[in-house]
Design an enzyme around this catalytic site. Structure first.
Site, mmCIF file in Angstrom:
data_model
loop_
_atom_site.group_PDB
_atom_site.id
_atom_site.type_symbol
_atom_site.label_atom_id
_atom_site.label_comp_id
_atom_site.label_asym_id
_atom_site.label_seq_id
_atom_site.Cartn_x
_atom_site.Cartn_y
_atom_site.Cartn_z
ATOM 1 N N ILE A 77 -21.586 67.861 98.950
ATOM 2 C CA ILE A 77 -21.352 66.904 97.932
ATOM 3 C C ILE A 77 -22.646 66.191 97.952
ATOM 4 O O ILE A 77 -23.380 65.909 98.689
ATOM 5 C CB ILE A 77 -20.247 65.792 98.598
ATOM 6 N N SER A 78 -23.088 65.910 96.574
ATOM 7 C CA SER A 78 -24.439 65.237 96.508
ATOM 8 C C SER A 78 -24.573 63.996 96.949
ATOM 9 O O SER A 78 -23.463 63.184 97.290
ATOM 10 C CB SER A 78 -24.741 65.140 94.892
ATOM 11 N N GLN A 79 -25.718 63.455 97.252
ATOM 12 C CA GLN A 79 -26.297 62.250 97.845
ATOM 13 C C GLN A 79 -25.844 60.853 96.857
ATOM 14 O O GLN A 79 -26.093 61.372 95.798
ATOM 15 C CB GLN A 79 -27.511 62.302 98.168
#
Ligand code: SAH
Length: 225
Positions: free
Chosen positions: A73-75
């Protein structure tokens, strides 16, 4: 200990509480995010529902987290940054996203634009993402299980395209599917560190802005179950 209720799982307790989320927003602001609408949407989107329960206590750290299948999951900072870049030219009605993953970026976008068309190559991830968006009552998203290198030509053109995996080069299909005035935000590069690009389709051609150094998982080929 009392049983976790639905209300707890939505609003969060302890490390997923609103206070913890507010601290993340302050941090994103300090790091340079500035669009109040984007910050507000990140503030109210329960990121802990997009990761495994075992990682929920880390959901409001500004970091990428594993979501299985070798993906992340992206930052939150990067989600906010890319969303701001996409929206900086004004409101958008049709946005295509490549790389649904957990569906977190999808959920953020869907609260800021009219419709999101989200393409993912790993079917199992996309099915989970779909369930999460239903749970959050986000209904302006349609999903395609397919290869993001090809985009989604049947529904083109798009006013915005966001790619959340690193491409070795800018896919021609995505340029072709960009509407006049449309904006494409994409990490490009073959190594561990890539460049974030903003490409705008002008009457005279494509204008390319080279922005931050970023780290994304690679944009791979072909759909898989
Ligand atoms: N925005 C997502 C990020 C997921 S990581 C999130 O915040 O959860 C990148 C995603 O891109 C992965 O889910 C990966 O499977 C997907 N991906 C990689 N190559 C792809 C391709 N060619 N087409 C579609 N999706 C792709």
């Amino acid at each position: 200990m009392s049983k976790r209720t639905w209300d707890d799982s939505w609003h969060g307790t302890g490390m997923t509480s609103q206070r913890t989320r507010d601290r993340l927003i302050q941090r994103l602001y300090d790091e340079g995010l500035s669009d109040p609408n984007v910050l507000e949407v990140i503030r109210r989107t329960p990121r802990h529902l997009f990761v495994d329960e075992a990682l929920a206590h880390r959901a409001y750290e500004d970091t990428a987290l594993p979501i299985g299948h070798n993906q992340t999951i992206s930052q939150p900072y990067m989600v906010g940054r890319m969303t701001e870049l996409l929206l900086a030219g004004g409101p958008l009605d049709k946005v295509m996203e490549i790389g649904t993953g957990s569906g977190y970026q999808t959920a953020v976008l869907a609260q800021l634009v009219e419709r999101v068309f989200s393409v993912e190559r790993i079917q199992a991830l996309q099915e989970k993402a779909k369930d999460r968006l239903v749970e959050l009552n986000i209904r302006n998203v349609v999903f395609r299980w397919g290869d993001g290198w090809e985009g989604w030509p049947a529904l083109a053109p798009y006013n915005g395209i966001i790619v959340t995996a690193a491409a070795t080069n800018v896919p021609q299909a995505l340029l072709d599917q960009l509407a006049p005035g449309g904006r494409l935000v994409i990490p490009v590069g073959a190594g561990e560190v890539q460049q974030l690009l903003l490409i705008v389709r002008e009457d005279s051609g494509f204008t390319r802005h080279i922005l931050d150094a970023v780290r994304f998982v690679p944009l791979l080929n072909g759909p898989v179950v």
